[in-house]
Design a protein around this motif. Structure first.
Motif, PDB file in Angstrom:
ATOM      1  N   GLU A  30       2.100   8.942  -4.004  1.00 42.74           N
ATOM      2  CA  GLU A  30       3.499   9.228  -3.689  1.00 42.74           C
ATOM      3  C   GLU A  30       4.165   9.965  -4.833  1.00 42.74           C
ATOM      4  O   GLU A  30       3.811   9.799  -5.994  1.00 42.74           O
ATOM      5  N   GLU A  86       2.974  12.084   4.498  1.00 44.96           N
ATOM      6  CA  GLU A  86       3.338  11.722   3.132  1.00 44.96           C
ATOM      7  C   GLU A  86       3.404  12.950   2.225  1.00 44.96           C
ATOM      8  O   GLU A  86       4.254  13.027   1.334  1.00 44.96           O
ATOM      9  N   GLU A 121       6.572  14.628   3.111  1.00 49.43           N
ATOM     10  CA  GLU A 121       7.684  13.838   2.585  1.00 49.43           C
ATOM     11  C   GLU A 121       7.910  14.120   1.108  1.00 49.43           C
ATOM     12  O   GLU A 121       9.059  14.201   0.653  1.00 49.43           O
TER      13      GLU A 121
END
Length: 175
Positions: free
Chosen positions: A39, A66, A69
């Motif tokens: 992340e 992800e 994102e």
């Protein structure tokens, strides 16, 4: 694991440590899973498109979401809706592949709506108009398949995430 304690990452944030499958579903502790996307990675738009396409092609749209994102959170404000919409489309494909056709269709359409303002400009080589057609078509197909099953509207079979993966760019410019 002590069920009274929440899993935490290195920074102390709550983060489920259970392994995940290719569609992001949690597996039992100790089961082999698919490596998660890290992340908060700041990538160039080129790297974002290339990595997301690799994951989509591998049938891992949850992981591609992800990547999108990260771009949505770290990119310029002018592109937030582009990356957010692409993330929503990837999550929509994830839900459709998991059998949540109502949620999948809704997110596919929401993502198409978020990116359609970029149609005609094709930022970073992303063929937005073609992607919006793909998302809306897939949304209709998964809803129709669900309606045709005994489960009724919104509940039905799954789609093959790898086979249904969109091409973000034309055949001549894949990353």
């Amino acid at each position: 694991m002590d069920e009274a304690r929440r899993d935490r990452d290195e920074e102390g944030r709550a983060r489920n440590a259970r392994p995940r499958d290719g569609l992001g579903r949690p597996l039992p502790y100790g089961a082999p899973g698919v490596e998660r996307q890290p992340e908060g990675v700041v990538r160039s738009p080129e790297e974002t498109v290339r990595e997301a396409q690799r994951l989509l092609d591998a049938g891992m749209p949850f992981h591609a979401h992800e990547v999108f994102e990260d771009a949505w959170k770290s990119g310029p404000d002018a592109e937030r809706e582009l990356w957010r919409g692409l993330a929503q489309m990837a999550v929509g494909l994830t839900h459709a592949a998991r059998g949540n056709t109502a949620g999948g269709a809704r997110l596919l359409r929401r993502g198409a709506g978020a990116v359609e303002a970029f149609a005609g400009t094709d930022p970073h080589g992303i063929e937005v108009a073609r992607l919006t057609v793909w998302a809306r078509d897939l949304a209709g197909r998964v809803e129709a398949a669900a309606d045709a099953t005994a489960g009724g509207p919104g509940v039905g079979g799954t789609v093959d995430a790898g086979a249904e993966a969109p091409r973000l760019r034309g055949a001549g410019r894949q990353g």
